[in-house]
Design a protein around this motif. Structure first.
Motif, PDB file in Angstrom:
ATOM      1  N   LYS A 232      36.358  13.937  14.470  1.00  0.00           N
ATOM      2  CA  LYS A 232      35.710  15.050  14.721  1.00  0.00           C
ATOM      3  C   LYS A 232      34.455  15.377  13.487  1.00  0.00           C
ATOM      4  O   LYS A 232      33.555  16.075  14.199  1.00  0.00           O
ATOM      5  N   LYS A 233      34.490  14.501  12.533  1.00  0.00           N
ATOM      6  CA  LYS A 233      33.884  15.028  10.812  1.00  0.00           C
ATOM      7  C   LYS A 233      32.390  14.810  11.326  1.00  0.00           C
ATOM      8  O   LYS A 233      31.329  15.363  10.882  1.00  0.00           O
ATOM      9  N   LEU A 234      32.345  13.448  12.140  1.00  0.00           N
ATOM     10  CA  LEU A 234      31.685  12.567  12.636  1.00  0.00           C
ATOM     11  C   LEU A 234      30.656  13.578  13.459  1.00  0.00           C
ATOM     12  O   LEU A 234      29.552  13.596  13.246  1.00  0.00           O
ATOM     13  N   ILE A 235      30.905  13.702  14.806  1.00  0.00           N
ATOM     14  CA  ILE A 235      30.478  14.745  15.405  1.00  0.00           C
ATOM     15  C   ILE A 235      30.146  15.320  15.222  1.00  0.00           C
ATOM     16  O   ILE A 235      28.843  15.734  15.290  1.00  0.00           O
ATOM     17  N   PHE A 236      30.807  16.738  14.303  1.00  0.00           N
ATOM     18  CA  PHE A 236      30.715  17.795  13.737  1.00  0.00           C
ATOM     19  C   PHE A 236      29.247  17.879  12.865  1.00  0.00           C
ATOM     20  O   PHE A 236      27.933  17.884  13.066  1.00  0.00           O
ATOM     21  N   CYS A 237      29.158  17.013  11.617  1.00  0.00           N
ATOM     22  CA  CYS A 237      27.856  16.124  11.358  1.00  0.00           C
ATOM     23  C   CYS A 237      26.422  16.265  11.910  1.00  0.00           C
ATOM     24  O   CYS A 237      25.700  16.375  11.934  1.00  0.00           O
ATOM     25  N   SER A 238      26.933  15.035  13.319  1.00  0.00           N
ATOM     26  CA  SER A 238      25.660  14.615  14.081  1.00  0.00           C
ATOM     27  C   SER A 238      25.272  15.975  14.646  1.00  0.00           C
ATOM     28  O   SER A 238      24.005  15.501  14.711  1.00  0.00           O
ATOM     29  N   LEU A 239      26.411  16.897  15.230  1.00  0.00           N
ATOM     30  CA  LEU A 239      25.830  17.841  15.637  1.00  0.00           C
ATOM     31  C   LEU A 239      25.414  18.951  14.615  1.00  0.00           C
ATOM     32  O   LEU A 239      23.252  19.395  14.940  1.00  0.00           O
ATOM     33  N   MET A 240      24.933  18.710  13.252  1.00  0.00           N
ATOM     34  CA  MET A 240      24.175  19.991  12.282  1.00  0.00           C
ATOM     35  C   MET A 240      23.453  18.970  12.554  1.00  0.00           C
ATOM     36  O   MET A 240      22.249  19.667  12.475  1.00  0.00           O
ATOM     37  N   LEU A 241      22.876  17.993  12.505  1.00  0.00           N
ATOM     38  CA  LEU A 241      22.129  17.154  12.033  1.00  0.00           C
ATOM     39  C   LEU A 241      21.001  16.882  12.949  1.00  0.00           C
ATOM     40  O   LEU A 241      20.175  17.658  13.028  1.00  0.00           O
ATOM     41  N   ALA A 242      21.615  17.539  13.846  1.00  0.00           N
ATOM     42  CA  ALA A 242      20.434  17.321  15.349  1.00  0.00           C
ATOM     43  C   ALA A 242      20.242  18.531  15.551  1.00  0.00           C
ATOM     44  O   ALA A 242      18.518  19.290  15.795  1.00  0.00           O
ATOM     45  N   VAL A 243      20.447  19.371  14.826  1.00  0.00           N
ATOM     46  CA  VAL A 243      20.082  20.895  14.740  1.00  0.00           C
ATOM     47  C   VAL A 243      18.806  20.776  13.846  1.00  0.00           C
ATOM     48  O   VAL A 243      17.842  21.615  13.913  1.00  0.00           O
ATOM     49  N   ILE A 244      18.612  19.954  12.724  1.00  0.00           N
ATOM     50  CA  ILE A 244      18.050  20.243  11.392  1.00  0.00           C
ATOM     51  C   ILE A 244      16.824  19.233  11.952  1.00  0.00           C
ATOM     52  O   ILE A 244      15.594  19.519  11.923  1.00  0.00           O
ATOM     53  N   VAL A 245      17.024  18.838  12.846  1.00  0.00           N
ATOM     54  CA  VAL A 245      16.042  17.809  13.468  1.00  0.00           C
ATOM     55  C   VAL A 245      14.793  17.971  14.307  1.00  0.00           C
ATOM     56  O   VAL A 245      13.734  18.306  14.217  1.00  0.00           O
TER      57      VAL A 245
ATOM     58  N   LEU B 247      19.762  10.830  12.324  1.00  0.00           N
ATOM     59  CA  LEU B 247      21.201  10.684  13.536  1.00  0.00           C
ATOM     60  C   LEU B 247      21.111   9.820  14.298  1.00  0.00           C
ATOM     61  O   LEU B 247      22.802   9.622  15.025  1.00  0.00           O
ATOM     62  N   GLY B 248      20.224   9.234  15.284  1.00  0.00           N
ATOM     63  CA  GLY B 248      20.250   7.957  15.513  1.00  0.00           C
ATOM     64  C   GLY B 248      21.820   6.998  15.310  1.00  0.00           C
ATOM     65  O   GLY B 248      22.644   6.794  16.054  1.00  0.00           O
ATOM     66  N   LEU B 249      21.693   6.680  13.737  1.00  0.00           N
ATOM     67  CA  LEU B 249      22.917   5.682  13.153  1.00  0.00           C
ATOM     68  C   LEU B 249      24.077   5.891  13.670  1.00  0.00           C
ATOM     69  O   LEU B 249      25.059   5.362  14.088  1.00  0.00           O
ATOM     70  N   LEU B 250      24.522   7.665  13.259  1.00  0.00           N
ATOM     71  CA  LEU B 250      25.523   8.387  13.271  1.00  0.00           C
ATOM     72  C   LEU B 250      26.077   8.781  15.111  1.00  0.00           C
ATOM     73  O   LEU B 250      27.407   8.026  15.383  1.00  0.00           O
TER      74      LEU B 250
ATOM     75  N   PRO C  59      29.563   9.222  24.988  1.00  0.00           N
ATOM     76  CA  PRO C  59      28.660   8.440  23.884  1.00  0.00           C
ATOM     77  C   PRO C  59      27.816   7.071  24.520  1.00  0.00           C
ATOM     78  O   PRO C  59      26.611   7.067  23.975  1.00  0.00           O
ATOM     79  N   LEU C  60      27.667   6.286  25.952  1.00  0.00           N
ATOM     80  CA  LEU C  60      26.340   5.515  25.896  1.00  0.00           C
ATOM     81  C   LEU C  60      25.293   5.910  26.628  1.00  0.00           C
ATOM     82  O   LEU C  60      24.471   5.299  25.860  1.00  0.00           O
ATOM     83  N   PHE C  61      26.032   7.129  27.564  1.00  0.00           N
ATOM     84  CA  PHE C  61      24.996   7.809  27.606  1.00  0.00           C
ATOM     85  C   PHE C  61      23.867   8.474  26.758  1.00  0.00           C
ATOM     86  O   PHE C  61      22.515   8.379  26.723  1.00  0.00           O
ATOM     87  N   LEU C  62      23.847   9.054  25.337  1.00  0.00           N
ATOM     88  CA  LEU C  62      23.118   9.501  24.952  1.00  0.00           C
ATOM     89  C   LEU C  62      23.066   8.317  23.391  1.00  0.00           C
ATOM     90  O   LEU C  62      22.153   8.693  22.902  1.00  0.00           O
ATOM     91  N   CYS C  63      23.353   7.141  23.687  1.00  0.00           N
ATOM     92  CA  CYS C  63      23.367   6.170  22.815  1.00  0.00           C
ATOM     93  C   CYS C  63      21.129   6.068  23.335  1.00  0.00           C
ATOM     94  O   CYS C  63      20.568   5.267  22.840  1.00  0.00           O
TER      95      CYS C  63
ATOM     96  N   PHE D   2      15.570   6.269  23.860  1.00  0.00           N
ATOM     97  CA  PHE D   2      14.703   7.044  24.714  1.00  0.00           C
ATOM     98  C   PHE D   2      13.225   8.223  23.821  1.00  0.00           C
ATOM     99  O   PHE D   2      11.964   7.447  23.579  1.00  0.00           O
ATOM    100  N   GLN D   3      14.166   8.692  23.377  1.00  0.00           N
ATOM    101  CA  GLN D   3      14.185   9.525  22.230  1.00  0.00           C
ATOM    102  C   GLN D   3      13.159   8.871  21.429  1.00  0.00           C
ATOM    103  O   GLN D   3      11.537   9.690  20.645  1.00  0.00           O
ATOM    104  N   ALA D   4      13.317   8.222  20.979  1.00  0.00           N
ATOM    105  CA  ALA D   4      12.968   7.095  19.694  1.00  0.00           C
ATOM    106  C   ALA D   4      11.133   6.886  19.761  1.00  0.00           C
ATOM    107  O   ALA D   4      10.505   6.968  19.288  1.00  0.00           O
ATOM    108  N   ALA D   5      11.471   6.166  21.520  1.00  0.00           N
ATOM    109  CA  ALA D   5      10.042   5.596  21.762  1.00  0.00           C
ATOM    110  C   ALA D   5       8.927   6.806  22.470  1.00  0.00           C
ATOM    111  O   ALA D   5       7.463   7.010  22.196  1.00  0.00           O
ATOM    112  N   LEU D   6       9.337   8.138  22.613  1.00  0.00           N
ATOM    113  CA  LEU D   6       8.869   8.941  23.228  1.00  0.00           C
ATOM    114  C   LEU D   6       8.230   9.480  21.591  1.00  0.00           C
ATOM    115  O   LEU D   6       6.817  10.416  21.250  1.00  0.00           O
TER     116      LEU D   6
END
Length: 334
Positions: A2-15, A80-83, A104-108, A113-117
């Motif tokens: 739960k903490k890993l997902i929450f941290c990733s979510l907050m980091l996505a907002v920051i990004v 964020l990508g590593l998380l 999770p696989l779709f998100l990977c 693709f986001q990195a490519a963009l």
């Protein structure tokens, strides 16, 4: 987990916020190469490295502030990508029923693709399609992470809501409209058209005589797209269409919010109130961008609140999709 997902979510907002700041401070080409900066992991600082960087990229001499803005965004995005890959690995190993492996696989795939963009944004010199796609990809990553967060943090609800199916359909249409409006905003920003109209509520002069839809939504061939390559009429058209989209989005989502407030469900009442508050804040920020000539803090906040509005809509759709005949699916399954 739960903490890993929450941290990733907050980091996505920051990004997303850092990406907006980088774009709005014209730092998108602060580093003219990718993934490093002038061939280095960090922004060149010493006299020798700066001289070498300027010699390698004579058209793009080092501007430390812009380069650091770009690289900090990349560092956060890379983390964020590593998380996200860590979440996918956990889902594959644990096989938690709350977290099907497909998401999770779709998100990977989306992250790759986001990195490519991100790479194409730099290597194609801020091609508007790549810039807008990068923005939309960031919002997509945020939405997927929020769905994950909701799945591992279920809300027990015993509200009765007979109109859940109709509301869900209405909310899906609202999400589509919001997605289109975010794309229109991204296109307007990517083509430096945010200040094409300086009056409110309508554009200055006889703006209706200068509408050029074909020109506004095609991309001329150019070596560099920094600061835009479209003419005034085309940029003004982008701006006007974005305003029109904002009006449609406001009316539709306001109607949805009022409907949710009248359901009698405490959960949906909360959702409706949140939707109306965030929607109103976004409209006020959009107006402020025009009236105040795009101040940096307001423009960045406009991007941040757009992300918040997306999250509210995801929350509404997720909760409505689990409401059937009086109790949530999550509550019944227990």
């Amino acid at each position: 987990m739960k903490k890993l997902i929450f941290c990733s979510l907050m980091l996505a907002v920051i990004v997303i916020v850092l990406g907006a700041y980088t774009r709005l401070t014209d730092a998108g080409l602060g580093c003219p190469d990718w993934p490093g900066c002038y061939g280095e992991l960090f922004v060149p600082a010493s006299t020798d490295k700066v001289a070498a960087a300027n010699a390698a990229f004579p058209a793009r001499p080092v501007e430390a502030s812009k380069a650091w803005s770009e690289m900090i965004h990349r560092y956060f995005a890379g983390t964020l990508g590593l998380l996200i890959f860590s979440i996918a690995a956990w889902a594959a190993i644990k096989r938690d029923p709350r977290m099907p492996l497909g998401l999770p696989l779709f998100l990977c795939v989306l992250v790759v693709f986001q990195a490519a963009l991100g790479m194409w944004t730099v290597t194609l010199n801020l091609l508007p399609v790549a810039v807008m796609g990068h923005l939309m990809g960031g919002f997509g990553v945020l939405a997927c992470l929020f769905v994950m967060h909701l799945r591992v943090n279920p809300i027990t609800c015993r509200d009765r809501l007979k109109s859940a199916r109709r509301l869900l359909g209405f909310a899906f249409v609202g999400m589509f409209i919001l997605g289109c409006q975010i794309a229109l905003g991204g296109w307007t920003s990517a083509n430096y058209a945010a200040l094409a109209c300086t009056n409110f509520p309508v554009c200055e002069g006889q703006w209706w005589t200068q509408i050029d839809l074909p020109g506004a939504y095609t991309v001329p061939v150019a070596a560099n797209y920094e600061f835009g390559v479209h003419g005034y009429s085309e940029r003004m058209t982008m701006h006007i269409i974005h305003r029109a989209g904002a009006l449609v989005t406001f009316v539709y989502l306001l109607t949805l919010g009022i409907w949710l407030l009248r359901t009698g469900s405490k959960l949906m009442n909360t959702a409706g109130a949140a939707l109306i508050v965030v929607l109103s804040a976004q409209v006020l920020l959009g107006i402020s961008n025009v009236v105040m000539s795009l101040p940096l803090t307001v423009a960045v906040a406009h991007n941040f609140v757009a992300a918040c509005l997306l999250l509210v809509m995801v929350w509404i759709i997720y909760q409505l999709s689990h409401l059937e005949g009086g109790t949530t699916w999550l509550n019944r399954s227990r």
